[in-house]
Design a protein around this motif. Structure first.
Motif, PDB file in Angstrom:
ATOM      1  N   GLY A  66       5.801   8.283  -4.038  1.00  0.00           N
ATOM      2  CA  GLY A  66       6.487   8.809  -2.721  1.00  0.00           C
ATOM      3  C   GLY A  66       6.463   8.259  -1.477  1.00  0.00           C
ATOM      4  O   GLY A  66       6.972   8.588  -0.490  1.00  0.00           O
ATOM      5  N   ARG A  67       5.458   7.192  -1.570  1.00  0.00           N
ATOM      6  CA  ARG A  67       5.368   6.530  -0.200  1.00  0.00           C
ATOM      7  C   ARG A  67       5.805   5.039  -0.247  1.00  0.00           C
ATOM      8  O   ARG A  67       6.289   4.428   0.683  1.00  0.00           O
ATOM      9  N   PHE A  68       5.568   4.406  -1.527  1.00  0.00           N
ATOM     10  CA  PHE A  68       5.917   3.063  -1.922  1.00  0.00           C
ATOM     11  C   PHE A  68       7.391   3.100  -2.545  1.00  0.00           C
ATOM     12  O   PHE A  68       7.468   3.799  -3.473  1.00  0.00           O
ATOM     13  N   THR A  69       8.273   2.036  -2.325  1.00  0.00           N
ATOM     14  CA  THR A  69       9.308   1.826  -2.981  1.00  0.00           C
ATOM     15  C   THR A  69       9.805   0.460  -3.366  1.00  0.00           C
ATOM     16  O   THR A  69       9.587  -0.625  -2.300  1.00  0.00           O
ATOM     17  N   ILE A  70       9.559  -0.040  -4.621  1.00  0.00           N
ATOM     18  CA  ILE A  70      10.120  -1.407  -5.127  1.00  0.00           C
ATOM     19  C   ILE A  70      11.430  -1.641  -5.367  1.00  0.00           C
ATOM     20  O   ILE A  70      12.134  -0.515  -5.994  1.00  0.00           O
ATOM     21  N   SER A  71      11.816  -2.747  -5.006  1.00  0.00           N
ATOM     22  CA  SER A  71      13.280  -2.866  -5.116  1.00  0.00           C
ATOM     23  C   SER A  71      13.514  -4.511  -5.422  1.00  0.00           C
ATOM     24  O   SER A  71      12.546  -5.361  -5.090  1.00  0.00           O
ATOM     25  N   ARG A  72      14.735  -5.082  -6.036  1.00  0.00           N
ATOM     26  CA  ARG A  72      14.812  -6.572  -5.969  1.00  0.00           C
ATOM     27  C   ARG A  72      16.187  -6.821  -5.846  1.00  0.00           C
ATOM     28  O   ARG A  72      17.118  -6.028  -5.819  1.00  0.00           O
ATOM     29  N   ASP A  73      16.637  -8.140  -5.505  1.00  0.00           N
ATOM     30  CA  ASP A  73      17.480  -8.625  -5.023  1.00  0.00           C
ATOM     31  C   ASP A  73      17.905  -9.900  -5.611  1.00  0.00           C
ATOM     32  O   ASP A  73      17.078 -10.944  -5.154  1.00  0.00           O
TER      33      ASP A  73
END
Length: 127
Positions: A66-73
């Motif tokens: 709910g606080r951190f978000t992982i993503s990739r490009d």
């Protein structure tokens, strides 16, 4: 030479935000699951968040949900960790890691780590 280069650490006040970047050098991240890990002084390494090769599966530690978000490009060969609502207990050295394999379990990776590691960046949450 295969390298993971992290950036984005620093000093932030409680409640603030930071965005980590993990860029690959010498190889493409297209076939690698990526994880973020952290280690605070005197504590064991903790798997913070992991993302699958496709980006379709993610895993988060309960302490950051709910606080951190992982993503990739993949076009930029970079993975990100957006950290919001930071707390003093988030203070640690943060590392990214890569594990090759389209079937890599993100849960398992967060528990065990990866093959390649970045050098780590310090995050300090303090007023």
């Amino acid at each position: 030479q295969l390298q993971l280069v992290e950036s984005g650490g620093g000093l932030v006040q409680p409640g603030g935000s930071l965005r980590h970047s993990c860029a690959a050098s010498g190889f493409t991240l297209d076939y690698y699951a990526i994880g973020w890990f952290r280690q605070a002084p005197g504590k064991e390494r903790e798997g913070v968040s992991c993302i699958s090769v496709s980006g379709g599966s993610t895993n988060y530690a309960d302490s950051v949900k709910g606080r951190f978000t992982i993503s990739r490009d993949n076009a930029k060969n970079t993975v990100y960790l957006q950290m919001n609502s930071l707390k003093p207990e988030d203070t640690a050295v943060y590392y990214c890691a890569a594990q090759r394999g389209i079937f890599t379990s993100v849960q398992r990776m967060c528990a065990t780590g990866g093959t390649y590691w970045g050098q780590g960046t310090q995050v300090t949450v303090s007023s």
